[in-house]
Design an enzyme around this catalytic site. Structure first.
Site, short mmCIF file in Angstrom:
data_model
loop_
_atom_site.label_atom_id
_atom_site.label_comp_id
_atom_site.label_asym_id
_atom_site.label_seq_id
_atom_site.Cartn_x
_atom_site.Cartn_y
_atom_site.Cartn_z
N ASP A 15 0.84 -1.21 0.00
CA ASP A 15 0.00 0.00 0.00
C ASP A 15 0.87 1.25 0.00
OD1 ASP A 15 -2.35 1.41 -0.02
OD2 ASP A 15 -2.79 1.14 2.11
N HIS A 32 2.43 3.37 -9.09
CA HIS A 32 2.19 1.95 -9.37
C HIS A 32 3.35 1.35 -10.16
CE1 HIS A 32 -1.70 2.36 -7.63
NE2 HIS A 32 -2.22 3.09 -8.61
N LEU A 127 10.10 -20.72 -4.71
CA LEU A 127 9.10 -19.87 -4.07
C LEU A 127 7.82 -19.91 -4.90
CD1 LEU A 127 8.65 -17.46 -1.92
CD2 LEU A 127 9.03 -15.94 -3.87
C1 IPE Z 1 -5.60 -2.66 -0.25
O1 IPE Z 1 -5.20 -1.33 -0.39
C2 IPE Z 1 -5.59 -3.34 -1.58
C3 IPE Z 1 -4.28 -3.51 -2.20
C4 IPE Z 1 -3.13 -3.19 -1.68
C5 IPE Z 1 -4.31 -4.12 -3.51
P1 IPE Z 1 -6.26 -0.15 -0.55
O2 IPE Z 1 -5.48 1.10 -0.62
O3 IPE Z 1 -7.18 -0.45 -1.67
O4 IPE Z 1 -7.08 -0.28 0.81
P2 IPE Z 1 -7.87 0.82 1.66
O5 IPE Z 1 -8.84 1.49 0.71
O6 IPE Z 1 -6.86 1.77 2.20
O7 IPE Z 1 -8.55 0.03 2.72
C1 IPE Z 2 -1.56 0.23 -3.41
O1 IPE Z 2 -1.34 1.60 -3.43
C2 IPE Z 2 -1.80 -0.33 -4.78
C3 IPE Z 2 -3.20 -0.73 -5.05
C4 IPE Z 2 -4.18 -0.71 -4.20
C5 IPE Z 2 -3.48 -1.19 -6.40
P1 IPE Z 2 -2.53 2.64 -3.44
O2 IPE Z 2 -2.91 2.91 -4.85
O3 IPE Z 2 -3.63 2.19 -2.57
O4 IPE Z 2 -1.81 3.91 -2.82
P2 IPE Z 2 -2.42 4.93 -1.76
O5 IPE Z 2 -2.93 4.10 -0.60
O6 IPE Z 2 -3.52 5.66 -2.46
O7 IPE Z 2 -1.28 5.80 -1.39
MG MG Z 3 -4.06 2.43 -0.61
#
Ligand code: IPE
Ligand code: IPE
Ligand code: MG
Length: 228
Positions: A15, A32, A127
């Site tokens: 995240d 990303h 793995l």
């Molecule tokens: C969880 O992250 C999903 C992934 C890392 C793929 P999100 O950024 O979507 O989760 P919330 O919205 O903070 O709960």
């Molecule tokens: C995690 O990073 C990747 C996915 C959920 C696909 P985020 O896109 O949720 O990044 P933040 O949480 O908005 O910083």
């Molecule tokens: Mg996120």
């Protein structure tokens, strides 16, 4: 002296890609892209690690469809590109790809790419990298319960565990980056007795060195599993 815990199954909520990009005045998509580089680094580290057998990475949740179409489309294209380019890396490090989640909602092209990489890497043994794609734990559990019922079996811990998207392996350690302290519908069944570590580091900044430090923390914890 207490023996260190063995880490076999590591689960990660990757995240913070968007915030990483925002902090730099970049588009979220840049975050990303950078995040995909860390997937490679962390996977390679885990493939070389002496005890880790499975690495489960949350890459796209059932809730992530709520994002703007442009970001969702970008993530789908990035995944396709990543998997296609990654085959030599999977082969070099002896990594097998598995997927959990309901990928029927993905394009036929992406489904084909996933099938190809899974097929090519099927016999690799260092793995198993499990990518959670259109994954939601509630969705997985509901689909598993229905599989057990359709097979006419009794719902038990064993039958339900076996009907999950990958046969149930207990996760030993959950790491979530970016400072958020929640599960976001991830691996509710598999994390029942896992140790949790939350780090403020944003996923694009998360390097194998930090993972090593977190694994040391995990190894030193006392896991009691309800005993004394
Ligand atoms: C969880 O992250 C999903 C992934 C890392 C793929 P999100 O950024 O979507 O989760 P919330 O919205 O903070 O709960
Ligand atoms: C995690 O990073 C990747 C996915 C959920 C696909 P985020 O896109 O949720 O990044 P933040 O949480 O908005 O910083
Ligand atoms: Mg996120």
């Amino acid at each position: 002296m207490k023996q260190p815990n063995t880490l076999r199954h590591l689960a990660v909520i990757m995240d913070g890609n968007g915030r990483w990009a925002n902090e730099r005045g970049l588009k979220r998509t840049k975050g990303h892209e950078e995040g995909a580089e860390r997937v490679r680094d962390i996977t390679t580290y885990c493939a070389l690690h002496p005890t880790i057998e499975s690495l489960t990475l949350y890459a796209f949740s059932t809730e992530n469809w709520k994002r703007p179409k442009m970001e969702v489309d970008f993530l789908m294209r990035l995944l396709d590109r990543y998997l296609t380019n990654e085959i030599p890396v999977y082969m070099e490090h002896n990594v097998r790809l598995e997927v959990i989640g309901d990928i029927d909602r993905f394009s036929k092209k992406l489904q084909k790419t996933i099938a190809k990489v899974k097929g090519t890497t099927a016999n690799n043994t260092s793995l198993t990298q499990v990518l959670a794609l259109n994954y939601g734990s509630r969705d997985e559990i509901i689909r598993a319960v229905n599989r057990v019922i359709d097979a006419g079996e009794a719902v038990t811990e064993e039958s339900l565990g076996a009907a999950l998207d990958t046969p149930y392996v207990d996760a030993d350690l959950l790491v979530r980056t970016s400072g958020e302290q929640r599960l976001s519908n991830y691996l509710l069944w598999q994390l029942s007795y896992a140790e949790f570590i939350f780090t403020d580091t944003l996923w694009p900044d998360f390097k194998p060195d930090e993972l090593e430090t977190l694994i040391d923390q995990y190894e030193g914890r006392e896991r009691r599993f309800g005993g004394i």
